[in-house]
Motif scaffolding. Structure first.
Motif, PDB file in Angstrom:
ATOM      1  N   GLY A 254      47.192  36.058  39.569  1.00 61.47           N
ATOM      2  CA  GLY A 254      46.122  36.922  39.094  1.00 61.47           C
ATOM      3  C   GLY A 254      45.883  38.156  39.932  1.00 61.47           C
ATOM      4  O   GLY A 254      45.014  38.976  39.594  1.00 61.47           O
ATOM      5  N   THR A 255      46.623  38.332  41.017  1.00 64.29           N
ATOM      6  CA  THR A 255      46.413  39.476  41.902  1.00 64.29           C
ATOM      7  C   THR A 255      46.495  40.796  41.139  1.00 64.29           C
ATOM      8  O   THR A 255      47.405  41.005  40.338  1.00 64.29           O
ATOM      9  CB  THR A 255      47.454  39.472  43.039  1.00 64.29           C
TER      10      THR A 255
ATOM     11  N   ALA B 263      42.922  36.803  41.273  1.00 62.43           N
ATOM     12  CA  ALA B 263      42.161  37.841  40.578  1.00 62.43           C
ATOM     13  C   ALA B 263      40.787  37.985  41.217  1.00 62.43           C
ATOM     14  O   ALA B 263      40.338  37.137  41.998  1.00 62.43           O
ATOM     15  CB  ALA B 263      42.026  37.489  39.105  1.00 62.43           C
ATOM     16  N   LYS B 264      40.097  39.073  40.856  1.00 62.24           N
ATOM     17  CA  LYS B 264      38.717  39.265  41.286  1.00 62.24           C
ATOM     18  C   LYS B 264      37.800  39.015  40.091  1.00 62.24           C
ATOM     19  O   LYS B 264      38.059  39.487  38.982  1.00 62.24           O
ATOM     20  CB  LYS B 264      38.501  40.676  41.827  1.00 62.24           C
ATOM     21  N   ILE B 265      36.734  38.258  40.331  1.00 64.52           N
ATOM     22  CA  ILE B 265      35.782  37.930  39.276  1.00 64.52           C
ATOM     23  C   ILE B 265      34.571  38.854  39.386  1.00 64.52           C
ATOM     24  O   ILE B 265      33.908  38.894  40.423  1.00 64.52           O
ATOM     25  CB  ILE B 265      35.323  36.461  39.376  1.00 64.52           C
ATOM     26  N   LEU B 266      34.306  39.590  38.302  1.00 61.64           N
ATOM     27  CA  LEU B 266      33.155  40.487  38.242  1.00 61.64           C
ATOM     28  C   LEU B 266      32.055  39.797  37.449  1.00 61.64           C
ATOM     29  O   LEU B 266      32.140  39.680  36.227  1.00 61.64           O
ATOM     30  CB  LEU B 266      33.548  41.798  37.566  1.00 61.64           C
TER      31      LEU B 266
ATOM     32  N   ALA C 245      37.467  32.173  40.229  1.00 58.65           N
ATOM     33  CA  ALA C 245      36.624  32.400  41.407  1.00 58.65           C
ATOM     34  C   ALA C 245      36.732  31.270  42.424  1.00 58.65           C
ATOM     35  O   ALA C 245      36.492  31.497  43.619  1.00 58.65           O
ATOM     36  CB  ALA C 245      35.167  32.572  40.978  1.00 58.65           C
ATOM     37  N   GLU C 246      37.068  30.071  41.967  1.00 56.71           N
ATOM     38  CA  GLU C 246      37.192  28.940  42.891  1.00 56.71           C
ATOM     39  C   GLU C 246      38.304  29.217  43.895  1.00 56.71           C
ATOM     40  O   GLU C 246      39.455  29.474  43.520  1.00 56.71           O
ATOM     41  CB  GLU C 246      37.495  27.666  42.114  1.00 56.71           C
ATOM     42  N   LEU C 247      37.974  29.208  45.180  1.00 54.50           N
ATOM     43  CA  LEU C 247      38.984  29.421  46.211  1.00 54.50           C
ATOM     44  C   LEU C 247      40.024  28.313  46.138  1.00 54.50           C
ATOM     45  O   LEU C 247      39.682  27.133  45.987  1.00 54.50           O
ATOM     46  CB  LEU C 247      38.321  29.450  47.591  1.00 54.50           C
ATOM     47  N   THR C 248      41.287  28.681  46.240  1.00 53.68           N
ATOM     48  CA  THR C 248      42.381  27.751  45.951  1.00 53.68           C
ATOM     49  C   THR C 248      43.330  27.656  47.140  1.00 53.68           C
ATOM     50  O   THR C 248      43.579  28.640  47.839  1.00 53.68           O
ATOM     51  CB  THR C 248      43.130  28.220  44.688  1.00 53.68           C
TER      52      THR C 248
ATOM     53  N   VAL D 186      45.364  34.743  30.782  1.00 57.60           N
ATOM     54  CA  VAL D 186      45.602  36.158  30.483  1.00 57.60           C
ATOM     55  C   VAL D 186      45.732  36.957  31.779  1.00 57.60           C
ATOM     56  O   VAL D 186      46.609  37.820  31.917  1.00 57.60           O
ATOM     57  CB  VAL D 186      44.478  36.726  29.597  1.00 57.60           C
ATOM     58  N   ALA D 187      44.861  36.665  32.748  1.00 58.07           N
ATOM     59  CA  ALA D 187      44.944  37.356  34.035  1.00 58.07           C
ATOM     60  C   ALA D 187      46.274  37.055  34.728  1.00 58.07           C
ATOM     61  O   ALA D 187      46.872  37.951  35.350  1.00 58.07           O
ATOM     62  CB  ALA D 187      43.773  36.951  34.925  1.00 58.07           C
TER      63      ALA D 187
END
Length: 649
Positions: free
Chosen positions: A204-205, A306-309, A290-293, A483-484
């Motif tokens: 997702g980056t 990815a970044k969650i807005l 958003a959950e750190l993995t 999708v991300a």
């Protein structure tokens, strides 16, 4: 907001008593109206209304002049019998006036009546507004709700954290391959999404996912780095819980409880019982990514790079369409008056919310989605938890969205999930009970598990709680996260981002068929999302150029002896697959093979006519990747290549 839900019976009795000396309201209302310029379907969503979204025609004075808009609306009030001259008779409804609230991002005006109207009065007003030549479209500004999910019992919840993503193995069946592997609960996993394999390709980056929900809370296992960059779009102080009306910076969840006044009286009934704060947005955002993995604690998120807005659109009692629609446009990078432009435009927008109503192309919600799509954002929406046809709900029925149904670990449609032609795809939302039945004893792998908050009203900072929910709210962020991953993989490969239409086509083409086939009258789209297959199709396999179903790849060229490979993902259940090359100049041959690229000595089908017109038709093709190898018998230019099929429904 003054719903006055429990005063309707008293009001009706008083009005009946007054009718002996006054003109009947029903007699004063004209049944006319222009169906093409109004929507009445969402009037069943709540008992009273005092907000209406009116879109005036381009070029009309009302479009540019707020006073003219109010004047036109007041005339409609008068025609509807809601403006009463002289002194009101005791017990009769008060005369109604109209005032302008604000201009919405999609161009409509939000107008507000001086008192709440019941459904009959609201319908009369909408009908009269629709007859005015200046009005293009009118809808009530409906209060939407988070999809009401089933919460897991605290007896099922994880109790302690021990070391990597500690709960991934036991609780997150939904992210694993649907290969029948038996879970720690003793159930064969046939409903997972293959995210674990997709992580080999993307995380997702580079992609922003906007979660339009209750906002987000701080948690030791959740990335809230864009919390301040988000926005609270709730204007009404009653809904936001703030002291004054107005939108404020930050996408933080301050709570949506309805166990206390004034919300206890105004917002609760048999359908919406009093509830503690849900922290719904935190749970949804955590699933999406958003959950750190891989951090040796808790759960994993799908697009964890990815970044969650977070965008707050739901508060106490829900959230208005007018706020939600503005937030959709803003999240995608569009301008909304009175709000600073979004500095982190989202390419994926998650909406785990909805309510009654049919969303047509003219609806402000559909226009907001169209604006987001035009900016390149994919809008993913929950089908809803009412076990009804999703075409009767909004925004699930809006054109341009990807509507997601819910399945359980057996791959069966969850008993609560909405269904029908409005649904494009399914994803794990949790079946709650053993074998995804519609009753029984709840089981651990009947839920989707992610971070939550332990506060009953206001949030506990940096909390450590995890919890399970089941619902299409949980299915939706699975698709948003996938999708991300797809778009992230394309960025990493130096490829242009896919359009929303291309994303949908690829998701449907790569979905895996449920092992438990839904009945014909309960369809859930193309199948269950397959993250690994979708990501691979998004970037192609090796040197293969990805084809999108029904979309010609124009202007292809090659030299004598050249070999160009194309790949099309085909879902299960396709009746006929058509692969064609035509146009331009030169001479080519075409070789088709399932599962791997072929050539002149290794193919399942071939077409070798003189010139550039080649065609292969495959009846009942196997699901999976189909490769088309085009060999230049001579140099060729300007050729088109297209693969097409009708996706199963």
């Amino acid at each position: 907001m003054n719903n006055n839900v429990f005063r309707r019976g008293v009001l009706a009795a008083a009005l009946a008593a007054a009718m002996a000396s006054t003109v009947s309201f029903a007699a004063a209302v004209s049944p006319t109206g222009d169906p093409a310029r109004m929507d009445l379907t969402s009037l069943q969503g709540q008992p009273t209304f005092n907000r209406f979204i009116v879109t005036y025609r381009q070029g009309s004075s009302e479009r540019a002049n707020h006073a003219a808009a109010v004047q036109t609306a007041t005339a409609a009030l008068n025609r509807a019998g809601l403006v009463r001259a002289g002194r009101s008779v005791a017990g009769a409804p008060a005369s109604v006036s109209m005032r302008f609230q604000r201009k919405l991002a999609v161009g409509g005006d939000l107008l507000r009546t001086s008192r709440s109207l019941d459904r009959t009065e609201a319908e009369a007003l909408i009908r009269q507004l629709s007859t005015d030549p200046a009005v293009a479209y009118v809808v009530p500004d409906v209060m939407r709700h988070r999809v009401r999910d089933v919460a897991a019992s605290t007896l099922l919840q994880p109790q302690t954290v021990t070391p990597n993503d500690t709960y991934y193995a036991k609780y997150q069946w939904n992210l694993k391959a649907p290969d029948g592997t038996v879970t720690t609960e003793g159930h064969a996993n046939l409903g997972g999404t293959n995210v674990n394999n997709a992580w080999d390709l993307a995380d997702g980056t580079g992609v922003v996912i906007a979660v339009l929900d209750t906002g987000i809370t701080t948690h030791v296992d959740v990335d809230t780095s864009l919390g301040d960059a988000g926005y609270d779009f709730i204007v009404d102080s009653f809904v936001s819980g703030r002291a004054t009306d107005g939108r404020v910076p930050g996408g933080w969840d301050t709570g949506d409880w309805t166990t206390e006044e004034p919300w206890l009286t105004e917002c609760t009934d048999a359908t919406h019982p009093p509830e503690d704060s849900s922290w719904h947005g935190t749970h949804v955002a955590s699933t999406a990514g958003a959950e750190l993995t891989n951090n040796a604690r808790g759960m994993a998120g799908i697009a964890h790079g990815a970044k969650i807005l977070p965008v707050r659109v739901l508060g106490h009692c829900g959230g208005y369409d007018s706020d939600i629609n503005d937030a959709i446009v803003w999240a995608a990078g569009g301008h909304v008056d009175g709000v600073p432009d979004n500095t982190h435009p989202a390419k994926v927008i998650n909406l785990s919310l909805g309510g009654p109503g049919t969303c047509k192309a003219k609806d402000p919600a559909a226009q907001a989605v169209a604006a987001a799509n035009a900016l390149g954002a994919v809008v993913v929406v929950a089908a809803g938890n009412e076990d009804i046809d999703a075409s009767k709900t909004s925004p699930a029925s809006c054109p341009g969205v990807i509507t997601v149904a819910s399945t359980g670990i057996t791959s069966r449609r969850a008993f609560y999930s909405n269904y029908g032609k409005a649904v494009e795809i399914a994803a794990p939302g949790g079946g709650v009970y053993e074998n995804d039945a519609d009753s029984g004893t709840p089981v651990n792998d009947g839920f989707i598990w992610q971070a939550l908050n332990s506060g009953a009203t206001t949030p506990v900072p940096n909390d450590t709680l995890y919890g399970g929910y089941a619902g299409t709210s949980q299915a939706t962020p699975h698709v948003a996260g996938v999708v991300a991953l797809m778009q992230s993989a394309r960025l990493a490969a130096g490829m242009a981002l896919m359009t929303p239409a291309e994303v949908l086509a690829t998701l449907q083409q790569t979905a895996h068929a449920p092992s438990v086939k839904p009945p014909a009258n309960r369809r859930i789209g193309a199948g269950i999302v397959d993250a690994d297959a979708a990501v691979r199709a998004a970037v192609g396999d090796g040197d293969a150029t990805v084809l999108t179903n029904g979309v010609p790849l124009m202007g292809q060229s090659g030299s004598t002896g050249s070999s160009t490979v194309y790949m099309l993902s085909v879902p299960a259940g396709v009746h006929t697959l058509s692969l064609r090359a035509d146009g331009g100049r030169g001479n080519v041959s075409m070789y088709v093979k399932a599962g791997a690229a072929g050539g002149a000595s290794d193919y399942d089908y071939k077409s070798a006519r003189p010139g550039n017109r080649e065609s292969v038709v495959v009846p009942r093709p196997a699901a999976g990747s189909w490769y088309v190898t085009v060999v230049g018998e001579t140099a060729f230019t300007g050729m088109n290549v297209v693969g097409s099929f009708r996706a199963p429904r």
